[in-house]
Design an enzyme around this catalytic site. Structure first.
Site, PDB file in Angstrom:
ATOM      1  N   GLY A  11      -6.027  15.822   4.622  1.00  0.00           N
ATOM      2  CA  GLY A  11      -6.021  15.894   3.249  1.00  0.00           C
ATOM      3  C   GLY A  11      -7.153  16.032   2.252  1.00  0.00           C
ATOM      4  O   GLY A  11      -7.228  15.971   1.077  1.00  0.00           O
ATOM      5  N   SER A  12      -8.336  16.237   3.055  1.00  0.00           N
ATOM      6  CA  SER A  12      -9.745  16.385   2.227  1.00  0.00           C
ATOM      7  C   SER A  12      -9.432  17.910   1.328  1.00  0.00           C
ATOM      8  O   SER A  12      -9.925  17.883   0.131  1.00  0.00           O
ATOM      9  CB  SER A  12     -10.844  16.587   3.216  1.00  0.00           C
ATOM     10  OG  SER A  12     -10.926  17.821   3.791  1.00  0.00           O
ATOM     11  N   ASN A  13      -8.803  18.621   1.773  1.00  0.00           N
ATOM     12  CA  ASN A  13      -8.672  19.980   0.694  1.00  0.00           C
ATOM     13  C   ASN A  13      -7.573  19.590  -0.278  1.00  0.00           C
ATOM     14  O   ASN A  13      -7.943  19.830  -1.556  1.00  0.00           O
ATOM     15  CB  ASN A  13      -7.996  20.962   1.681  1.00  0.00           C
ATOM     16  CG  ASN A  13      -9.303  21.931   2.562  1.00  0.00           C
ATOM     17  OD1 ASN A  13      -9.965  22.648   1.882  1.00  0.00           O
ATOM     18  ND2 ASN A  13      -9.425  21.653   3.563  1.00  0.00           N
ATOM     19  N   MET A  89       0.584  22.081   9.424  1.00  0.00           N
ATOM     20  CA  MET A  89       0.424  22.257  10.895  1.00  0.00           C
ATOM     21  C   MET A  89       1.885  23.161  11.380  1.00  0.00           C
ATOM     22  O   MET A  89       2.331  22.868  12.433  1.00  0.00           O
ATOM     23  CB  MET A  89       0.347  21.112  11.895  1.00  0.00           C
ATOM     24  CG  MET A  89      -1.067  20.515  11.388  1.00  0.00           C
ATOM     25  SD  MET A  89      -2.382  21.828  11.672  1.00  0.00           S
ATOM     26  CE  MET A  89      -2.521  22.004  13.298  1.00  0.00           C
ATOM     27  N   ARG A  90       2.515  23.984  10.542  1.00  0.00           N
ATOM     28  CA  ARG A  90       3.676  24.565  10.916  1.00  0.00           C
ATOM     29  C   ARG A  90       3.567  25.906  10.612  1.00  0.00           C
ATOM     30  O   ARG A  90       2.914  26.515   9.424  1.00  0.00           O
ATOM     31  CB  ARG A  90       4.905  23.924  10.251  1.00  0.00           C
ATOM     32  CG  ARG A  90       5.311  22.483  10.316  1.00  0.00           C
ATOM     33  CD  ARG A  90       6.430  21.974   9.478  1.00  0.00           C
ATOM     34  NE  ARG A  90       7.465  22.577   9.981  1.00  0.00           N
ATOM     35  CZ  ARG A  90       8.350  21.967  11.061  1.00  0.00           C
ATOM     36  NH1 ARG A  90       7.860  20.832  11.752  1.00  0.00           N
ATOM     37  NH2 ARG A  90       9.517  22.514  11.208  1.00  0.00           N
ATOM     38  N   ASN A 106      -3.612  30.256   1.931  1.00  0.00           N
ATOM     39  CA  ASN A 106      -3.767  29.257   3.330  1.00  0.00           C
ATOM     40  C   ASN A 106      -5.313  29.334   3.202  1.00  0.00           C
ATOM     41  O   ASN A 106      -5.957  30.414   2.998  1.00  0.00           O
ATOM     42  CB  ASN A 106      -3.253  29.711   4.548  1.00  0.00           C
ATOM     43  CG  ASN A 106      -3.625  29.203   5.709  1.00  0.00           C
ATOM     44  OD1 ASN A 106      -3.373  27.661   5.586  1.00  0.00           O
ATOM     45  ND2 ASN A 106      -3.833  29.729   6.702  1.00  0.00           N
ATOM     46  N   HIS A 108      -8.449  28.986   5.998  1.00  0.00           N
ATOM     47  CA  HIS A 108      -8.711  28.845   7.620  1.00  0.00           C
ATOM     48  C   HIS A 108     -10.322  28.649   7.544  1.00  0.00           C
ATOM     49  O   HIS A 108     -11.065  29.285   7.023  1.00  0.00           O
ATOM     50  CB  HIS A 108      -8.172  30.247   8.170  1.00  0.00           C
ATOM     51  CG  HIS A 108      -8.460  30.360   9.679  1.00  0.00           C
ATOM     52  ND1 HIS A 108      -7.644  29.489  10.478  1.00  0.00           N
ATOM     53  CD2 HIS A 108      -9.374  30.737  10.290  1.00  0.00           C
ATOM     54  CE1 HIS A 108      -8.092  29.474  11.617  1.00  0.00           C
ATOM     55  NE2 HIS A 108      -9.058  30.467  11.601  1.00  0.00           N
TER      56      HIS A 108
HETATM   57  C1  GRF Z   1      -8.809  22.524   7.106  1.00  0.00           C
HETATM   58  O1  GRF Z   1     -10.125  22.513   8.099  1.00  0.00           O
HETATM   59  C2  GRF Z   1      -8.248  23.756   7.163  1.00  0.00           C
HETATM   60  O2  GRF Z   1      -9.128  24.714   6.991  1.00  0.00           O
HETATM   61  C3  GRF Z   1      -7.301  23.987   8.372  1.00  0.00           C
HETATM   62  O3  GRF Z   1      -7.011  22.494   8.297  1.00  0.00           O
HETATM   63  C4  GRF Z   1      -7.890  21.774   7.947  1.00  0.00           C
HETATM   64  C5  GRF Z   1      -7.387  20.792   7.097  1.00  0.00           C
HETATM   65  O4  GRF Z   1      -8.334  19.647   6.593  1.00  0.00           O
HETATM   66  N1  GRF Z   1      -6.321  24.821   7.935  1.00  0.00           N
HETATM   67  P1  GRF Z   1      -7.942  18.622   5.529  1.00  0.00           P
HETATM   68  O5  GRF Z   1      -6.509  18.025   5.833  1.00  0.00           O
HETATM   69  O6  GRF Z   1      -7.701  19.175   4.070  1.00  0.00           O
HETATM   70  O7  GRF Z   1      -9.093  17.854   5.594  1.00  0.00           O
END
Ligand code: GRF
Length: 199
Positions: A11-13, A89-90, A106, A108
């Protein structure tokens, strides 16, 4: 505007987005985090920000569509305008994508259309790429495929280790995802076929 984040992992994003909302960089309400992973660290982050988090157990559903129907119902109840996938992850069912046409984003960790799928940073590294990066895109019915909103590149320096490349890619993600969401919220994205114009 109401935003929901769907995530399965660290969940860093999510955190970068939550901070951007908190500081008013993104002028919207981050209403809910939905996760399919009970133990995901992203839930801890949501609690720290006081954001409602909902765990939906995939084991309680007989198919991907019935799971997605349940999630879509939650999102409609919360009056969500933008669904943000952040390490979710789905693979979304076509049903779900149709419910939220051009309302799902999304991120990537590569320059699409290169290195679609999981493990993209490592695959780009092992391939010997000298430039890789990050893509934020709208979601369509194919994986890592919809119209591109923003991209940014990361140069792999001479002798750079994989861990360092990963760090740089993630750092860039935490800038580009809030930016893309901000543009969406401010209605500055115009989609025409595969092209997304920033106005
Ligand atoms: C990120 O690298 C994103 O690009 C990919 O999954 C990762 C998720 O990282 N889809 P986080 O859980 O947000 O740290």
């Amino acid at each position: 505007m109401n935003i929901a984040v769907l995530a399965s992992g660290s969940g860093s994003n999510f955190e970068a987005i939550a901070k951007a909302v908190k500081t008013n960089y993104i002028k919207a309400c981050l209403k809910v985090l939905i996760t399919d992973n009970e133990k995901a660290f992203v839930r801890v982050r949501a609690k720290r920000f006081g954001i409602k988090d909902i765990f939906v157990n995939p084991k309680h559903f007989s198919s991907r569509v019935s799971f997605d129907k349940h999630i879509a119902k939650i999102l409609k109840n919360e009056k969500i305008n933008l669904v943000v996938l952040a390490g979710y992850m789905r693979v979304l069912s076509p049903y779900f994508v149709r419910q939220f046409q051009h309302q799902i984003m999304n991120i990537h960790p590569a320059l699409l259309p290169a290195f679609k799928g999981t493990g993209a940073i490592e695959r780009a590294y092992r391939y010997g790429c000298k430039i890789t990066g990050v893509t934020v895109h709208f979601v369509d019915e194919k994986v890592d495929h919809g119209p591109i909103i923003v991209q940014g590149h990361v140069v792999r320096g001479e002798g750079m280790r994989l861990e360092e490349l990963e760090k740089r890619v993630h750092k860039l993600e935490h800038i580009l995802y809030p930016l893309a969401i901000k543009l969406y919220v401010e209605r500055k994205l115009k989609i025409k076929g595969r092209n997304v114009k920033i106005i």
